[in-house]
Design a protein around this motif. Structure first.
Motif, PDB file in Angstrom:
ATOM      1  N   CYS A  96       3.596 -17.413   5.065  1.00  0.00           N
ATOM      2  CA  CYS A  96       2.340 -16.674   4.967  1.00  0.00           C
ATOM      3  C   CYS A  96       1.401 -16.997   6.121  1.00  0.00           C
ATOM      4  N   VAL A  97       1.307 -18.267   6.474  1.00  0.00           N
ATOM      5  CA  VAL A  97       0.430 -18.663   7.583  1.00  0.00           C
ATOM      6  C   VAL A  97       0.922 -18.059   8.899  1.00  0.00           C
ATOM      7  N   ALA A  98       2.227 -18.146   9.145  1.00  0.00           N
ATOM      8  CA  ALA A  98       2.778 -17.623  10.398  1.00  0.00           C
ATOM      9  C   ALA A  98       2.604 -16.108  10.496  1.00  0.00           C
ATOM     10  N   ILE A  99       2.858 -15.401   9.397  1.00  0.00           N
ATOM     11  CA  ILE A  99       2.725 -13.941   9.416  1.00  0.00           C
ATOM     12  C   ILE A  99       1.266 -13.532   9.584  1.00  0.00           C
ATOM     13  N   GLN A 100       0.363 -14.216   8.887  1.00  0.00           N
ATOM     14  CA  GLN A 100      -1.055 -13.884   8.971  1.00  0.00           C
ATOM     15  C   GLN A 100      -1.590 -14.110  10.379  1.00  0.00           C
ATOM     16  N   GLN A 101      -1.167 -15.184  11.010  1.00  0.00           N
ATOM     17  CA  GLN A 101      -1.682 -15.505  12.338  1.00  0.00           C
ATOM     18  C   GLN A 101      -0.961 -14.738  13.447  1.00  0.00           C
ATOM     19  N   GLY A 102       0.281 -14.363  13.221  1.00  0.00           N
ATOM     20  CA  GLY A 102       1.085 -13.826  14.316  1.00  0.00           C
ATOM     21  C   GLY A 102       1.162 -12.321  14.406  1.00  0.00           C
ATOM     22  N   LEU A 103       1.326 -11.638  13.289  1.00  0.00           N
ATOM     23  CA  LEU A 103       1.513 -10.188  13.348  1.00  0.00           C
ATOM     24  C   LEU A 103       0.183  -9.477  13.574  1.00  0.00           C
ATOM     25  N   PRO A 104       0.170  -8.465  14.416  1.00  0.00           N
ATOM     26  CA  PRO A 104      -1.071  -7.699  14.627  1.00  0.00           C
ATOM     27  C   PRO A 104      -1.412  -6.893  13.384  1.00  0.00           C
ATOM     28  N   PRO A 105      -2.702  -6.677  13.135  1.00  0.00           N
ATOM     29  CA  PRO A 105      -3.107  -5.909  11.939  1.00  0.00           C
ATOM     30  C   PRO A 105      -2.831  -4.419  12.111  1.00  0.00           C
ATOM     31  N   ASP A 106      -2.460  -3.784  11.017  1.00  0.00           N
ATOM     32  CA  ASP A 106      -2.255  -2.338  10.985  1.00  0.00           C
ATOM     33  C   ASP A 106      -3.209  -1.728   9.961  1.00  0.00           C
ATOM     34  N   PRO A 107      -3.618  -0.490  10.171  1.00  0.00           N
ATOM     35  CA  PRO A 107      -4.484   0.158   9.176  1.00  0.00           C
ATOM     36  C   PRO A 107      -3.682   0.571   7.944  1.00  0.00           C
ATOM     37  N   LEU A 108      -4.320   0.510   6.796  1.00  0.00           N
ATOM     38  CA  LEU A 108      -3.699   0.993   5.572  1.00  0.00           C
ATOM     39  C   LEU A 108      -3.474   2.504   5.656  1.00  0.00           C
ATOM     40  N   LYS A 109      -2.401   2.968   5.053  1.00  0.00           N
ATOM     41  CA  LYS A 109      -2.078   4.395   5.053  1.00  0.00           C
ATOM     42  C   LYS A 109      -1.937   4.867   3.598  1.00  0.00           C
ATOM     43  N   LEU A 110      -2.999   4.673   2.841  1.00  0.00           N
ATOM     44  CA  LEU A 110      -2.951   4.997   1.426  1.00  0.00           C
ATOM     45  C   LEU A 110      -2.800   6.492   1.182  1.00  0.00           C
ATOM     46  N   GLU A 111      -3.110   7.301   2.181  1.00  0.00           N
ATOM     47  CA  GLU A 111      -2.944   8.749   1.997  1.00  0.00           C
ATOM     48  C   GLU A 111      -1.487   9.139   1.805  1.00  0.00           C
ATOM     49  N   ARG A 112      -0.550   8.254   2.185  1.00  0.00           N
ATOM     50  CA  ARG A 112       0.878   8.539   1.999  1.00  0.00           C
ATOM     51  C   ARG A 112       1.252   8.636   0.519  1.00  0.00           C
ATOM     52  N   PHE A 113       0.453   8.016  -0.358  1.00  0.00           N
ATOM     53  CA  PHE A 113       0.752   8.087  -1.790  1.00  0.00           C
ATOM     54  C   PHE A 113       0.627   9.514  -2.325  1.00  0.00           C
ATOM     55  N   ARG A 114      -0.145  10.368  -1.636  1.00  0.00           N
ATOM     56  CA  ARG A 114      -0.288  11.744  -2.097  1.00  0.00           C
ATOM     57  C   ARG A 114       1.030  12.500  -1.995  1.00  0.00           C
ATOM     58  N   SER A 115       1.883  12.107  -1.067  1.00  0.00           N
ATOM     59  CA  SER A 115       3.179  12.771  -0.887  1.00  0.00           C
ATOM     60  C   SER A 115       4.341  11.845  -1.271  1.00  0.00           C
ATOM     61  N   PHE A 116       4.076  10.918  -2.196  1.00  0.00           N
ATOM     62  CA  PHE A 116       5.106   9.954  -2.609  1.00  0.00           C
ATOM     63  C   PHE A 116       6.291  10.688  -3.229  1.00  0.00           C
ATOM     64  N   ASN A 117       7.488  10.227  -2.895  1.00  0.00           N
ATOM     65  CA  ASN A 117       8.736  10.842  -3.357  1.00  0.00           C
ATOM     66  C   ASN A 117       9.049  10.342  -4.772  1.00  0.00           C
ATOM     67  N   TRP A 118       8.314  10.894  -5.738  1.00  0.00           N
ATOM     68  CA  TRP A 118       8.480  10.433  -7.114  1.00  0.00           C
ATOM     69  C   TRP A 118       9.874  10.724  -7.654  1.00  0.00           C
ATOM     70  N   SER A 119      10.400  11.901  -7.331  1.00  0.00           N
ATOM     71  CA  SER A 119      11.730  12.253  -7.838  1.00  0.00           C
ATOM     72  C   SER A 119      12.790  11.285  -7.316  1.00  0.00           C
ATOM     73  N   GLY A 120      12.698  10.894  -6.038  1.00  0.00           N
ATOM     74  CA  GLY A 120      13.648   9.937  -5.492  1.00  0.00           C
ATOM     75  C   GLY A 120      13.523   8.577  -6.136  1.00  0.00           C
ATOM     76  N   PHE A 121      12.286   8.147  -6.398  1.00  0.00           N
ATOM     77  CA  PHE A 121      12.067   6.842  -7.017  1.00  0.00           C
ATOM     78  C   PHE A 121      12.593   6.818  -8.451  1.00  0.00           C
ATOM     79  N   ILE A 122      12.292   7.875  -9.207  1.00  0.00           N
ATOM     80  CA  ILE A 122      12.712   7.917 -10.617  1.00  0.00           C
ATOM     81  C   ILE A 122      14.228   8.002 -10.746  1.00  0.00           C
ATOM     82  N   LEU A 123      14.871   8.682  -9.800  1.00  0.00           N
ATOM     83  CA  LEU A 123      16.331   8.790  -9.836  1.00  0.00           C
ATOM     84  C   LEU A 123      17.005   7.551  -9.245  1.00  0.00           C
ATOM     85  N   GLY A 124      16.498   7.057  -8.123  1.00  0.00           N
ATOM     86  CA  GLY A 124      17.198   6.023  -7.367  1.00  0.00           C
ATOM     87  C   GLY A 124      17.122   4.630  -7.961  1.00  0.00           C
ATOM     88  N   TYR A 125      15.937   4.240  -8.450  1.00  0.00           N
ATOM     89  CA  TYR A 125      15.794   2.854  -8.925  1.00  0.00           C
ATOM     90  C   TYR A 125      16.704   2.558 -10.116  1.00  0.00           C
TER      91      TYR A 125
END
Length: 541
Positions: A215-244
């Protein structure tokens, strides 16, 4: 030729109309500086990548160590063998199923936040496991921990494809290869250390200090990315319900099949039939869905398709060459994990050198990765062929010279596969490739375990029956045998011992056949590719 296509395929095309315009000294200097900058790996980013590697290794070690220490865990909780098998089955089912969808959530919630959250969940659930008040609670904790562990390995490939410069990309993939070779080999020594000298609880708690470092290495090392919560609007529910549920049901059927007598059990038949139908529906959905979890169109790339196909054989071989000696030594000579530890360390420790060395060889433009894979498969086939001549007198030392071949063979096969799968992939295809590669890898691991258990049981019954029939049909031998042996218990022990030897030899022959079969695919399906730093390499299609 379209310039965009030229950049994608990496092929060089001479200009026919006119010569290139002269480049000024300042422009040339700027170009050199830009190329040099792109070729460097900043120290901070390298720390983040190491943190991602350790997170993936943490998931593998948690899986392997608890599986090896399962007998001690069952003893501590007073759990029977049948109930204890579900601790592994539930973990594996959710672990494999989660890998299909983890890359989508990693991109949506950012790789840094998602990975750190998954590591914290693995640590927290692992810490709680020894305090479970009853078996049902322990089942729930292991199921949830399987979900959290399934989130970690796919993130490593995505990060490697996104951030690693071309010159060092193969070395980063060598780090990922540690999770398929070094991690499983290290499971037995660590399980032996905790159960013999410390406490069975450490099989669950060992991940805590490693998780904090991750956790320390990842927090300090990886560059930050913006959240993309808008992707949940087009979430592949049918694939998730069938695949899992589809993948979870198939894994449960594979891991419980040998214990419940496969298709003779209504439960196993339901798991296989229901899982297969759901999985077919899932694949159809993924082909037509605009935002799939599996981008099946990637299979049109010959090297990608060959990589996934060969990965099935490679994982089966890795599981087989690790399991057969351990099972033989445990059943014939009563070895505990502590006694088989030197055999595991013989492979694990040299891999820390062999994997980067193989990456360095593949990073040479003159080296054809297809030849490297072919040589590795030949060495694996040789190992299994020689192992088929084992006898009941073999002890741990007899397997040293066989396992030593794996030090060279495993890196050559795994690195060749990784190079073929990832070369030529666009960074936007990284999450799809990671989901498909990791799901195939872990699902094949469960299938290989089922193959070894099912085939081993079948052949053991066959050899036991043949030995008893042969002994019973020969009256003279029967009389001599019973006269020479104090009681029938000793005779039964000798028959069982010989049946185990013959079964182990049969399993080695099957593994050798698998290696040879996939060897014949190498000159047919994959095409010649070059290291990632060769900008003039042909397409990996």
């Amino acid at each position: 030729m379209n310039p965009a296509k030229q950049r994608t395929t990496g092929t060089a095309e001479p200009k026919l109309a006119h010569s290139p315009e002269p480049v000024s000294a300042r422009e040339a200097d700027t170009s050199v500086q830009t190329t040099s900058k792109e070729a460097d790996l900043p120290l901070r980013l390298a720390i983040g990548l190491i943190g991602m590697l350790l997170a993936s290794l943490l998931a593998i070690l948690n899986e392997q160590v608890t599986a090896v220490a399962l007998a001690d865990i069952r003893g501590a909780f007073s759990i029977g063998n049948d109930d204890g098998t579900w601790l592994t089955t539930l973990f594996e089912a959710t672990n494999v199923a989660t890998m299909v969808f983890a890359p989508w959530f990693g991109v949506t919630l950012t790789l840094k936040r998602f990975t750190i959250g998954a590591v914290l969940a693995v640590m927290f659930l692992g810490f709680l496991c020894p305090f479970a008040p009853n078996l049902l609670t322990l089942y729930v904790l292991r199921t949830l921990q399987g979900v959290a562990c399934g989130c970690l390995p796919p993130m490593l490939i995505i990060v490697a494809l996104r951030y690693l410069p071309p010159k060092v990309k193969l070395y980063g993939l060598a780090g990922y290869a540690l999770t398929a070779t070094f991690g499983p080999a290290l499971g037995t020594p660590l399980a032996a250390l905790w159960t013999e000298y410390v406490s069975w609880r450490m099989a669950f708690w060992q991940i805590v200090p490693l998780g904090i470092v991750c956790c320390v290495a990842i927090q300090q090392g990886l560059p930050p990315d913006p959240l993309k919560l808008e992707r949940f609007r087009s979430f592949n529910w049918s694939g998730f319900i069938l695949g899992y549920p589809a993948i979870a049901m198939l894994v449960i059927g594979l891991l419980q099949g040998d214990r419940l007598d496969w298709l003779n059990s209504t439960f196993i038949s339901t798991m296989f039939c229901g899982g297969a139908l759901l999985f077919v529906a899932f694949l159809i959905n993924e082909w037509f869905h605009p935002l799939p979890f599996f981008k099946l169109q990637l299979l049109a790339r010959r090297n990608f398709a060959h990589g996934l196909l060969t990965l099935v054989g490679a994982v089966t071989l890795l599981v087989g060459v690790a399991a057969i000696p351990g099972q033989y030594l445990a059943q014939i000579h009563g070895y505990r994990p502590l006694q088989t530890t030197p055999l595991s360390l013989l492979v694990a420790i040299p891999l820390l050198i062999a994997l980067p060395a193989t990456a360095a060889v593949l990073n040479l433009r003159q080296v054809d990765h297809r030849w490297v894979m072919a040589i590795g498969l030949c060495l694996m086939a040789t190992t299994c062929f020689l192992g088929s001549f084992m006898t009941s007198e073999w002890v741990r030392e007899n397997f040293y010279w066989l396992q030593s071949l794996q030090i060279v063979a495993q890196p050559m096969v795994i690195m060749g596969i990784l190079m073929g799968v990832t070369t030529g992939l666009a960074p936007t295809d990284g999450p799809f490739a990671s989901a498909m590669f990791n799901t195939v890898k872990t699902f094949t691991g469960a299938a290989a375990t089922a193959l070894i258990e099912g085939l081993g049981t079948t052949r053991d019954h066959f050899h036991s029956s043949m030995l008893v029939d042969h002994l019973g049909n020969n009256a003279l031998v029967t009389g001599q045998s019973i006269g020479a042996i104090d009681d029938l218990g000793e005779l039964a022990h000798r028959i069982h011992e010989q049946a185990v030897v013959l079964t182990s030899a049969d399993l080695y022959r099957v593994m050798a056949g698998i290696a040879v079969a996939f060897l014949f695919v190498v000159p047919v399906l994959p095409v010649r590719i070059y290291p990632p730093w060769c900008t003039t390499s042909p397409s990996s299609r």
